[in-house]
Design an enzyme around this catalytic site. Structure first.
Site, PDB file in Angstrom:
ATOM      1  N   LYS A   6       0.509  -1.184  -0.102  1.00 16.02           N
ATOM      2  CA  LYS A   6       0.017   0.255   0.073  1.00 16.02           C
ATOM      3  C   LYS A   6       0.637   1.322  -0.233  1.00 16.02           C
ATOM      4  O   LYS A   6       2.062   0.948   0.394  1.00 16.02           O
ATOM      5  CB  LYS A   6      -0.918   0.429   1.597  1.00 16.02           C
ATOM      6  CG  LYS A   6      -0.327   0.268   2.429  1.00 16.02           C
ATOM      7  CD  LYS A   6      -1.005  -0.087   3.699  1.00 16.02           C
ATOM      8  CE  LYS A   6       0.126  -0.269   5.014  1.00 16.02           C
ATOM      9  NZ  LYS A   6      -0.882  -1.406   6.202  1.00 16.02           N
TER      10      LYS A   6
ATOM     11  N   TYR B 207      16.779  29.575   7.119  1.00 15.60           N
ATOM     12  CA  TYR B 207      15.731  30.356   7.558  1.00 15.60           C
ATOM     13  C   TYR B 207      16.039  29.973   8.852  1.00 15.60           C
ATOM     14  O   TYR B 207      15.967  29.934  10.042  1.00 15.60           O
ATOM     15  CB  TYR B 207      14.247  29.714   7.361  1.00 15.60           C
ATOM     16  CG  TYR B 207      13.899  29.788   5.541  1.00 15.60           C
ATOM     17  CD1 TYR B 207      14.505  31.269   5.348  1.00 15.60           C
ATOM     18  CD2 TYR B 207      14.387  28.453   4.549  1.00 15.60           C
ATOM     19  CE1 TYR B 207      14.375  31.039   3.683  1.00 15.60           C
ATOM     20  CE2 TYR B 207      13.916  28.407   3.318  1.00 15.60           C
ATOM     21  CZ  TYR B 207      13.827  29.824   2.915  1.00 15.60           C
ATOM     22  OH  TYR B 207      13.783  29.602   1.197  1.00 15.60           O
TER      23      TYR B 207
ATOM     24  N   MET C 294      12.957  23.493   1.802  1.00 13.81           N
ATOM     25  CA  MET C 294      11.830  22.681   0.246  1.00 13.81           C
ATOM     26  C   MET C 294      13.420  22.292  -0.598  1.00 13.81           C
ATOM     27  O   MET C 294      12.335  20.919  -0.568  1.00 13.81           O
ATOM     28  CB  MET C 294      11.658  23.930  -0.320  1.00 13.81           C
ATOM     29  CG  MET C 294      10.542  22.580  -1.015  1.00 13.81           C
ATOM     30  SD  MET C 294       9.132  23.896  -2.696  1.00 13.81           S
ATOM     31  CE  MET C 294       8.131  24.816  -0.921  1.00 13.81           C
TER      32      MET C 294
HETATM   33  C1  PLP Z   1      -0.483  -2.026   6.525  1.00 12.59           C
HETATM   34  C2  PLP Z   1      -1.694  -3.341   7.060  1.00 12.59           C
HETATM   35  C3  PLP Z   1      -0.133  -4.045   7.662  1.00 12.59           C
HETATM   36  C4  PLP Z   1       1.578  -3.746   7.781  1.00 12.59           C
HETATM   37  O1  PLP Z   1       1.687  -3.702   8.971  1.00 12.59           O
HETATM   38  P1  PLP Z   1       3.719  -3.313   8.896  1.00 12.59           P
HETATM   39  O2  PLP Z   1       3.536  -3.359  10.275  1.00 12.59           O
HETATM   40  O3  PLP Z   1       4.093  -2.764   7.399  1.00 12.59           O
HETATM   41  O4  PLP Z   1       4.408  -4.936   8.727  1.00 12.59           O
HETATM   42  C5  PLP Z   1      -0.668  -5.272   8.257  1.00 12.59           C
HETATM   43  N1  PLP Z   1      -1.826  -5.560   7.803  1.00 12.59           N
HETATM   44  C6  PLP Z   1      -3.231  -4.441   7.716  1.00 12.59           C
HETATM   45  C7  PLP Z   1      -4.509  -4.561   7.807  1.00 12.59           C
HETATM   46  C8  PLP Z   1      -2.664  -2.962   7.704  1.00 12.59           C
HETATM   47  O5  PLP Z   1      -3.536  -2.201   6.803  1.00 12.59           O
END
Ligand code: PLP
Length: 363
Positions: free
Chosen positions: A35, A254, A302
């Site tokens: 993701k 800055y 930036m």
């Molecule tokens: C993001 C997620 C994971 C992975 O978690 P990590 O800590 O990155 O291993 C697993 N299960 C669900 C439901 C998640 O949302």
């Protein structure tokens, strides 16, 4: 010469980390979580490299899954939050995605939808996170409805998510696991994220869902032997493009928040918060010049940072600067910026080129 700021993505390290996850998880099948653009590493490149190494992928939403399908990723892909409306459900079914059912509303939506083919469902149970999932006491009824719905394909997988698996003695995890174990099902089960895989072997069940550990950083609070051999996949690098000597008492950057206590040599590096380096990084945050440590001086701009290299002899324009990577854990940098490594890699913007390599980068 083009701008030297780049994120190297080491596929050899990635495969090494998968093999660690596999050996820890024993017979459990492996669902790689990609993701949020594979936590900033580049979802397509990561999924392609892992297609023959893992059993399935997981993403947060439909668009992420469809982008992988469009680029030829054939493995099962689970939508971790399910869908937000019926048209998404139809699109997910057409793309043969796996579906999370995390509420009564999503279950009813599935039961009522006209789908081109049934979808394989993962029923999410809320054992204590209180974010998504059906209640433990509603689970057997929900499983029953799924088994009887023509839109649900095969035995549903039952899954939950831990609140604090990164703490090896967490009472919450024990409570969650005990609750999860009370639910009767003859289908597959899944509970573990990366920290669960590393520290909670009794929770491995039929599927594990590693994300963070695949990218080579430890999710654990404190050191853990099983996490020590992970190898960071991302190395964020740039180069020194300017050097200047300033007298004691002058300020850098800055708002003049950093003041030289002694005559100082300041290196300018073309990477800033627009390139994924955290603006919250405080003076003193470590950076590597070549293989030597130096400290951030002044605010992160930036497009640039400034580094105090007074103590490094023979620093020159063109020297490689590493912001994080195998020799400087992203977690350490994150601790100087009031965040964690998950956020730092995930926020890497499109502006920073990802350069795919097969093996470690040195300078
Ligand atoms: C993001 C997620 C994971 C992975 O978690 P990590 O800590 O990155 O291993 C697993 N299960 C669900 C439901 C998640 O949302």
């Amino acid at each position: 010469m083009s701008r030297p700021t780049q994120a190297f993505i080491d596929l050899q390290a990635l495969r090494h980390n998968v093999s660690i996850a596999r050996s820890l998880a024993g017979t459990a099948r492996l669902m790689a979580v990609v993701k949020a653009n594979a936590y900033g590493h580049g979802a397509h490149a990561i999924a392609e490299a892992l297609s023959s190494e893992v059993d399935a992928f997981a993403v947060a939403c439909l668009d992420e899954a469809l982008a992988l399908r469009e680029r030829g990723i054939q493995r099962p892909i689970l939508l971790l939050e399910g869908v937000f409306d019926t048209s998404e459900l139809q699109a997910a079914a057409a793309a043969a995605l796996w579906m999370t059912i995390a509420s009564d509303a999503q279950l009813s939506q599935l039961e009522c939808a006209q789908l081109s083919q049934p979808v394989h469902c993962w029923l999410k149970v809320d054992t204590g996170m209180h974010r998504l999932g059906v209640g433990v006491e509603q689970t057997s009824q929900a499983l029953h409805r799924l088994r009887n719905s023509a839109n649900s394909d095969g035995a549903p997988t039952l899954f939950t998510h831990f609140v604090a698996a990164e703490a090896t003695d967490s009472a919450e995890t024990k409570t969650q696991l005990a609750l999860f174990n009370t639910i009767e099902t003859n289908g597959p089960r899944s509970a573990c994220n990366s920290a669960g895989i590393i520290a909670w072997p009794d929770a491995h069940f039929d599927w594990v869902r590693p994300g963070y550990m695949l990218y080579g950083n430890s999710p654990m609070t404190g050191k853990h032997p099983a996490a020590e051999s992970l190898r960071p996949v991302m190395t964020l690098q740039s180069q020194i493009t300017a050097l200047r000597d300033i007298p004691a008492g002058d300020t850098v950057g800055y708002n003049g928040t950093w003041r030289a206590k002694r005559p100082s040599r300041i290196a300018t590096v073309p990477i800033g918060y627009g390139d994924g380096y955290p603006r919250g990084a405080k003076p003193g945050t470590p950076v590597l010049v070549g293989t030597q440590r130096a400290a951030l001086a002044g605010r992160v701009s930036m497009d640039m940072i400034t580094v105090d290299v007074t103590d490094l002899p023979a620093v020159a324009i063109g020297d490689t600067v590493t912001l994080w990577g195998p020799a400087l854990p992203v977690e350490e940098v994150a601790s100087h910026a009031d965040t964690n490594g998950y956020e730092l890699t995930t926020r890497m913007p499109a502006r920073t080129p990802r350069i795919i390599v097969d093996g470690p980068q040195d300078d």
